[in-house]
Design a protein around this motif. Structure first.
Motif: not given
Lengths: 368, 65
Positions: A70-72, A293-295, A301-307, A337-338
């Protein structure tokens, strides 16, 4: 087993390498990918990591900021370990002269030896990582070679130097090289996905590059008019205000499905517009307008991981311009946090690699 | 002459599809090299530079590494 991540903020190269090795070396990693701030001496950090992990293929590059979980971060060393539980095979190769087409082909042939069929690696089972010098300007040639001779997808980024724009380095097995590139071929045991996400709306306004100097990544004229004037007209701003609009309004090559490949302007040089990537003569590019960018990254990301069905690790090549925007908007923590719950490694790049040399994206390898 | 560019794009698509290449990958590769596949059909005039570029892509893929 999940990809394992580690980081160190020690300023001493040996101490930083020892700290990440302590975390990653609970069993011998097959490969360790590491990204190091340019604050470290490049030769010393490459040697220290190589010495700390002598049984492991170690590769990486310098950065314009580091990402881990989670770190930058900035001024740090970040790394991830990939283990024999995760990989069926991997092979790396260093290219001393990426401008030489034969050198690029030879390096590809070397890493393709890790493939089930070295002459035709199955793109559903293999993925490549490419790390390139960020100041040499040979990224397009490299990506053109990789995309021309194989269907295997490559993702990666151009090394940074904390925005000094002077010297960048790539690393392989204890060696640091300025002006080079590193290729890695992976055959993961589980499925993987590539995500290229950018946060722009495609506008109707189109600019056609009618005069270019490809070698210097410069557009001299759009639609037969001086490039700066035509670009400013398309945005409805004065030429004097054009540069401050570059980050929010880059241009995009737009695919038939509407997906843009962003071409980011860097600066004005007289009436010419210099880009962070090559613009080909005659191409039509739409004006883009920035979004959140965050939204957008969360959604993609959620879509890719779900697929994919699962996520054991993410390697994120994240454009420095996105890092600058996140910092300016106070969104770095929200972006980090994403990746909560996913082992994540990445860095702020001087350009991302996927099919070609691209800008203003987060381009990720997601391991299932 | 007309239609050669379209013909070579179709040949490249067929060649790379046989190697499990994705349509998106190839189309993006062409776009990033300044060739928009949607701009060419059987009636399109042949641009010798584009024809040469496509022929090199076909030769490169056949030749591999």
């Amino acid at each position: 087993m999940a990809m394992k991540t580690a980081y160190s903020e020690h300023k001493d190269e040996k101490a930083a390498a020892a700290e990440i090795a302590d975390t990653l070396n609970f069993k011998v990693p097959t490969a360790v990918l590491f990204f190091a701030s340019s604050a470290y001496d490049p030769q010393a950090i490459a040697k220290a990591v190589g010495d700390a992990l002598p049984m492991t293929t170690t590769l990486g590059c310098t950065t314009a900021g580091e990402l881990v979980d989670r770190r930058m971060l900035s001024g740090s060393l970040v790394a991830c370990g990939l283990y024999d539980d995760d990989l069926e095979a991997c092979q790396a190769s260093l290219i001393a002269d990426p401008a030489d087409e034969q050198a690029r082909r030879k390096a590809f042939a070397a890493i393709a030896s890790a493939a089930d069929d070295p002459l035709a690696p199955d793109p559903s089972r293999h993925v490549g990582i490419v790390l390139q010098d960020g100041m040499l300007g040979t990224e397009e040639a490299m990506m053109n070679t990789l995309s021309s001779i194989s269907n295997v997808p490559f993702v990666g980024g151009s090394a940074g130097d904390d925005r000094a724009f002077e010297h960048t380095h790539v690393f392989l097995n204890g060696q640091a090289m300025e002006g080079g590139a590193v290729l890695l071929m992976l055959r993961p045991k589980r499925p993987f996905a590539i995500l290229k996400t950018q946060s722009f709306d495609v506008q109707d306004r189109v600019l056609t590059a009618t005069e270019v100097d490809e070698a210097s990544r410069t557009v001299i004229a759009f639609d037969g008019k001086p490039a700066a004037e035509a670009y400013a007209d398309a945005l409805g701003v004065a030429v004097s205000d054009l540069e401050e609009n570059f980050m929010r309004h880059p241009l995009g090559l737009v695919m038939a499905d509407g997906e843009p490949y962003v071409r980011s302007p860097q600066q004005l040089r007289g009436s010419d517009v210099v880009f962070y990537c090559q613009v080909k003569q005659g191409v039509r590019m739409n004006v883009l307008s920035s979004r959140d960018i965050v939204a957008d990254t969360r959604r993609d990301l959620e879509r890719s991981i779900a697929e994919l069905g699962s996520c054991s690790g993410i390697i994120n090549f994240h454009c420095i311009l996105r890092t600058v925007e996140l910092l300016a908007k106070g969104q770095s923590e929200a972006y980090g946090d994403l990746f909560s719950g996913y082992p994540t490694l990445g860095f702020s790049t001087y350009g991302e690699s996927y099919i070609g040399h691209i800008n203003q994206t987060s381009t990720m390898l997601i391991l299932g | 002459m007309a239609g050669k560019v379209h013909e070579l794009i179709e040949e490249l698509v067929k060649l790379r599809s046989a190697g499990s290449g994705s349509d998106h990958f190839l189309r993006a590769h062409l776009m990033l090299n300044g060739i928009d596949p949607n701009e060419f059909d059987e009636a399109s005039a042949d641009d010798p530079d584009v024809v040469a570029q496509l022929q090199k892509m076909i030769d490169d893929f056949k030749r591999k590494g």
